[in-house]
Design an enzyme around this catalytic site. Structure first.
Site, PDB file in Angstrom:
ATOM      1  CB  SER A 104      26.611   9.465   2.282  1.00  0.00           C
ATOM      2  OG  SER A 104      27.102   9.075   1.028  1.00  0.00           O
ATOM      3  CG  HIS A 137      25.486  13.099  -1.499  1.00  0.00           C
ATOM      4  ND1 HIS A 137      24.633  12.031  -1.313  1.00  0.00           N
ATOM      5  CD2 HIS A 137      26.632  12.775  -0.847  1.00  0.00           C
ATOM      6  CE1 HIS A 137      25.247  11.094  -0.599  1.00  0.00           C
ATOM      7  NE2 HIS A 137      26.456  11.524  -0.309  1.00  0.00           N
TER       8      HIS A 137
END
Length: 688
Positions: A546, A661
């Protein structure tokens, strides 16, 4: 800029309009997915073969699936609720038990929802995303289910007593919705209501709800009454109900950017501003308003440092009173990580040089009392309390070498270990130590080194994040301990700026134009590891996901000579377009606005996509992402790989077609992803 910075990009490479790989941003387009499959297969064929990969995968899956791990719980009324995945139930079970049963060696679990059975019955790839249960009866739940692990969810009402979906219940289609109970027949809801009468969107540019409505059971969503709205350029806006007995109140807020919010109490339809600094963390509990400023706060003749914790009489504050009681003041080594209420106490969790300390204060007079029975030299956190009902408190404690334990007790009294996770690697000969590096501007940056005592140098994996005020604290590394440390690798965690390890200023100084400090800190730790003889450049690898994936991208393009290998996961890469993709607009406050020429000037040197070069010598690279990630767009990872290949560089790439995610929708996928990374790192750093 560091001496290790890579060559400057060409003007053509920097121009947004010259991007030949925009088609890879078409998340589920046939051409893009054909490209994904064509890149997945060689990576799986290469890294996914061999005995070591099979062992790494099996070891990781054992950790994730073991029935001996702690079933963490949350109290709702007389029951303790848990969500559980294992080999038999890969999608998971939502279940509950009593405290007495939970404290036994073999709790008797009452299964409420079997997600595997539900997915099979409805032919949907459901991933559990949580449940909000209505107090005080705890019978009705608003259950969130995600397709494939995306942030967007479907919401349905569930009757816990009958174990059935409510036929006239509250139901929302797939969206990034917000919903919360007011009472049995009323909720606050924020979702995509479609175009508004003035032509504006009901969502913000970040894709989150900006309008909250009061929705009554049995009426269509279109009849819900608007109670609060933010602006389209806000990150999000919403309202919620505080059901604390005797203190029932309605609150609303507008997140004007990722770190600034306007807060209100709604009384008789009027939004009354709670005039605290927009960048502060604040909360109302009973008669008190708690405020933690993130920047220096001048209040009358007093000045409060960022990261202080102050308490005010809430009613007096709304009337203009500003008399503060200081509950915590940070220093150069100590910051406030969190606080939690029980019925009688306020628990402060602080970090002193990234190591946990606990302080218990009695409510009202705020006097400190002893907190007995907690382990030393461990990361300790409050797992759950029910401050409306009792002083009951569940604690978690772990360290790099000690498996997590769950402690139970009453606040202000000794806590007892009631659950203990098993050890997954032999830590008897594993040492964990804290060291410090000096960054380019002279700042001291801490980092942790975990290794077997007989390993003084060799393959080393450096992990970092450096963003959004997220702190990396010591914790048991079951998978990394097995896959890396037990096999002779050295594992390092860098507590670089951008995180919150030393309070808000550790983060704020690295926002926007200060972003270079994140990368200078991380590269300084990398240099220190080599200078101290723990590893060599060829045997030093780094990993991040991320925002940490962006960190890896910068290490690739600006510091390529420091590393032998990088693992870049669900990354941000194209900072010229990040704000146009999915939730990217919400992060402008962290990185800057690329549409502003002055801000793009400090962003461009650290946008990996614009800094890739044919003539650079890059470390070996594995890039992973997820098609179903609707937070960080998979196009970032795809375009990084496509551009590198166009320039003549070899890259290993794997994209999970689901997983959100986090990159994985179930334990098996998570174990595969973990094994892929460690196999890549062992080959790149250890086999030579």
């Amino acid at each position: 800029m560091s001496d290790n910075a890579g060559p400057e990009p060409t003007a053509a490479a920097s121009a947004q309009g010259d991007d030949p790989f925009l088609w890879l941003e078409d998340v589920t387009g046939d051409r893009a997915l054909d490209w994904v499959r064509a890149h997945n297969q060689p990576t799986v064929d290469d890294l996914g073969s061999g005995d070591r990969f099979a062992a790494l995968e099996a070891e990781a899956l054992e950790v994730l699936d073991t029935d001996d791990r702690i079933p963490y719980v949350r109290r709702r009324g007389e029951y303790l609720y848990n969500f559980w995945r294992d080999a038999t139930n890969p999608k998971g079970l939502w279940r509950r038990t009593t405290l007495d049963s939970y404290r036994s060696d073999a709790p008797q679990w009452d299964v409420l929802i079997d997600v595997d059975a539900l997915a099979a019955a409805e032919d949907e790839n459901w991933v559990w995303a949580g449940a909000t249960v209505l107090r005080p009866d705890y019978r009705h739940a608003l259950v969130s289910l995600s397709r494939g692990g995306a942030d967007a969810t479907v919401i349905r009402e569930f009757d816990i007593d009958t174990r059935s979906w409510v036929t006239d219940g509250f139901v929302l289609p797939e969206n990034k919705s917000s919903i919360g109970w007011i009472d049995r027949d009323t909720v606050y809801v924020g979702t995509d209501f479609g175009p508004q009468p003035d032509g504006s969107s009901s969502l913000t540019t970040s894709g989150y709800p900006r309008i909250t409505k009061r929705w009554t059971r049995g009426t269509p969503l279109s009849d819900a009454v608007e109670v609060f709205a933010g602006l389209v350029d806000d990150v999000s806006a919403g309202a919620g109900y505080d059901s604390t007995p005797g203190y029932e109140r309605h609150f609303a807020s507008r997140a004007t950017d990722f770190f600034n919010s306007l807060r209100y109490e709604i009384r008789d339809g009027e939004a009354i501003a709670i005039d605290v600094p927009t960048d502060a963390h604040s909360a109302v509990r009973l008669d008190w308003l708690l405020v933690m400023p993130r920047s220096e706060w001048v209040l009358g003749e007093q000045t409060f440092a960022p990261g202080s914790l102050l308490v005010f009489d809430y009613a007096e504050y709304l009337d203009g009173g500003r008399t503060a009681t200081v509950l915590f003041t940070p220093d150069a080594h100590t910051s406030l990580a969190d606080y939690s209420f029980t019925r009688s106490h306020l628990i402060l969790t602080t970090l002193r040089d990234v190591q946990t300390e606990i302080t218990t204060l009695s409510l009202g007079d705020w006097a400190p009392i002893e907190t007995p029975g907690l382990p030393e030299l461990a990361t300790i956190s409050v797992l759950d309390t029910d401050p409306d009902e009792s002083d009951e408190i569940f604690w978690s404690a772990s360290s790099f070498t000690t498996p997590p334990s769950l402690l139970y007790g009453q606040s202000g009294a000794a806590a007892e270990v009631i659950k203990q996770s098993p050890a997954f690697f032999d830590s008897a000969d594993v040492v964990a130590e804290q060291r410090f590096a000096t960054s380019d501007d002279g700042t001291t940056v801490p980092y942790f080194v975990v290794r077997r005592s007989d390993v003084t140098s060799g393959p080393t994996l450096l992990y970092g994040y450096g963003g959004f005020e997220n702190s990396l604290t010591p914790g048991y590394m079951a998978i990394a301990g097995r896959g890396w440390v037990a096999r002779g690798g050295i594992y390092v965690i860098a507590n670089i700026r951008g995180g919150g390890e030393y309070g808000p200023s550790w983060h704020t100084q690295a926002q926007k134009a200060g972003r270079h400090k994140v990368y200078e800190d991380f590269s300084s730790v990398a240099k220190a590891l080599v200078a101290e003889g723990l590893t060599t450049r060829r045997q030093l690898g780094a990993q991040g996901g991320s925002n940490g994936g962006l960190l890896m991208g910068v290490m690739l393009t600006r510091y390529p000579d420091l590393f032998g290998a990088l693992v870049c996961q669900v990354p941000l890469i194209d900072m010229r377009r990040f704000h146009l993709l999915l939730a990217g607009a919400s992060w402008v406050a962290e990185y800057g606005d690329p549409d502003d020429p002055e801000q793009w000037a400090f962003m461009e040197p650290f946008s990996p996509y614009q800094n890739l070069r044919a003539d650079a010598e890059y470390p070996q690279l594995l890039v992973t992402t997820s098609t179903r990630d609707d937070r960080v767009h998979p196009g970032h990872a795809r375009k990084l790989v496509a551009r590198l290949e166009e320039l003549g560089h070899a890259v290993a790439y794997y994209e999970n077609i689901e997983g959100g995610h986090g990159g994985a929708a179930d334990n098996k996928q998570a174990a595969f992803k973990s094994a892929l990374a460690y196999e890549f790192l062992w080959r790149a750093l250890g086999d030579g």
